[in-house]
Design a protein around this motif. Structure first.
Motif: not given
Lengths: 320, 320
Positions: B302-320
């Motif tokens: 698999k691969n990531n779609d774009n870098f924006d979604s990678m930042i969003e994944e990081f922000i989500d995991q930091q908050i959760s």
């Protein structure tokens, strides 16, 4: 100048030692042609006929203490030829790892501690290619299908990295199959390549374990020795910084073509007995039969002109 | 089914352990999906917060006795993630050799002696490429320009050979740079790739040691974990016989593009301080910025779609 040859009483080691005695000079670490004062042959077992005018040290190169004693601080260069050959490394994995990989590492560690950076010429092999394409290019990736090929490619990477780290000045040459070796068959999967010419010429039977259509990439002993010395003499900048590995030139020839040439030189080809060997056939098939060695030719490495001259070289040396 | 993770308390090791606990199953040596009964994390030092529901064994993996005790006869598979990272292996050659090469060999020797053939997933790296061409293809030869890259390529060849000899069932994945890692900077030359996003998002300064035009080949932690598990689950025939190594998919992105994306996600980009570091720049420059990973995509990685979604994944995991 003090030169060490590991595997010094092997076939190539002895030829190299005699050639170094004859030419008497090599290019040193500063790029100057200097007189060789001392040649040290390292091998496992003392031979019946030691070479005159060289020193010899016998022992187990996979024992760290051995290289620590055999390689003294004033060593200028090493030709690292010692190896467990292909079929033997395939049959005994642990022995191959010990001699082809561990001993190479011990040698590199010893040389790293020398007060002056040593040149190291490493005899690698076209066996690093397995299931190679029809023609191997300079940048064809090595995917070995033998333990021997794997151990050789690891040695190459180690030598390139030790060179990059400035611990040594390493040079790796991937040798073609050598034909025609004198003496007896050995445990190299390629041993038959010499046998099928050498034995019939002296009226003896020889076994051909592969299909006669099998292509091989070969070079004569004298040209191999010339190329090992050339690998040593080239300056650092001629090797470049990116890769310290080169595919040597060679001739593409089939077993059938070798046998045809033997016939024109008076060899009794009916002495060659076809006896297919699956393990040997598999190993030999995994090696490249043809290579495009642009880099080597640009760097000045030599080649044989044709197979006929290789047979003639062998006959001449047997008579002389 | 019993699974061992070396470097189990590293960043990827912990993520992988948690993911394995969550999914509870892996494909076994017969190709059947089986329940994981036991997960064993191997690492050097006991962490402050051990993971629940796994067993942990701490010690020095470069000591042969360690793996002999930690890997019991009923182990089915190993994720071999333990490593001295790039800048650290470059700074301490001997330590890198000990952990990245010797410990891998000790692990392979232990697994060779298991009664049932173990699957081994080895985390290699795009650092095996040095001075890579603009776009690295599946068959681009590896010419590492770092000790880390050299040690990883040696691990790959060993694993391919142990697999060919039928001692293990090995799989090597060359990981892109992982972004965005949580936590603190480490000694990986690529550590800044996460820092320049992570630190500004929490209002802290970050150092950018390379030119902002530098291209990188990156993948998110969650996709990396998915790919490590996919590497394990694939059947032997899906890996094929020729090479047990695959370049993982990734995204090509420049440092400047990452920083632009950070800005659109509310990060204070003025906290990023450019402070060129020659050693890090040299190492990072030697890695490929773009790759054509046909083989990996065909194998279902698999691969990531774009870098924006990678930042969003990081922000989500930091908050959760």
């Amino acid at each position: 100048m003090k030169i060490v040859i590991t595997g010094g009483y092997g076939f190539l080691g002895q030829l190299l030692a005699k050639k170094l005695l004859e030419i008497g000079k090599l290019v040193d670490r500063n790029g100057d042609l200097k007189t060789i004062d001392d040649i040290i042959l390292i091998d496992q077992i003392e031979p019946k006929n030691p070479i005159k005018d060289v020193r010899s040290i016998f022992g187990d190169i996979s024992e760290p203490i051995f290289f620590n004693q055999a390689i003294t601080d004033d060593v200028d260069g090493v030709f690292h030829l010692a190896a467990i050959v292909s079929s033997a490394a395939e049959a005994d994995f642990d022995l191959g790892m010990k001699v082809n990989l561990d001993a190479t590492r011990i040698l590199l560690e010893r040389c790293r501690k020398l007060p002056n950076k040593a040149k190291i010429v490493f005899s690698s092999s076209v066996a690093v290619f397995g299931n190679a394409p029809l023609i191997v290019e300079d940048d064809t990736p090595a995917l070995p299908l033998s333990s021997y090929g794997m151990q050789k490619i690891l040695g190459e990477y180690l030598i390139s990295e030790y060179t990059r780290k400035n611990y040594i000045d390493g040079r790796c040459v991937r040798l073609p199959t050598i034909a025609i070796r004198p003496g007896k068959p050995n445990k190299a999967a390629s041993s038959f390549v010499s046998s099928i010419i050498r034995e019939p010429l002296s009226g003896e039977n020889a076994i051909c374990p592969v299909d006669r259509s099998q292509s091989l990439w070969i070079q004569s002993p004298s040209v191999i020795i010339e190329n090992l010395i050339h690998a040593y003499n080239l300056n650092q900048q001629e090797w470049g910084t990116e890769s310290r590995v080169v595919n040597l030139p060679g001739l593409t020839i089939t077993v059938a073509e070798m046998i045809a040439s033997l016939k024109t030189h008076g060899g009794n080809t009916s002495l060659i007995i076809d006896k297919p060997d699956e393990t040997i056939s598999r190993l030999v098939k995994s090696w490249p039969g043809a290579m495009n060695t642009k880099r080597a030719r640009k760097m000045g490495f030599k080649n044989n002109d044709n197979f006929d001259s290789m047979i003639e070289e062998f006959i001449d040396q047997q008579i002389s």
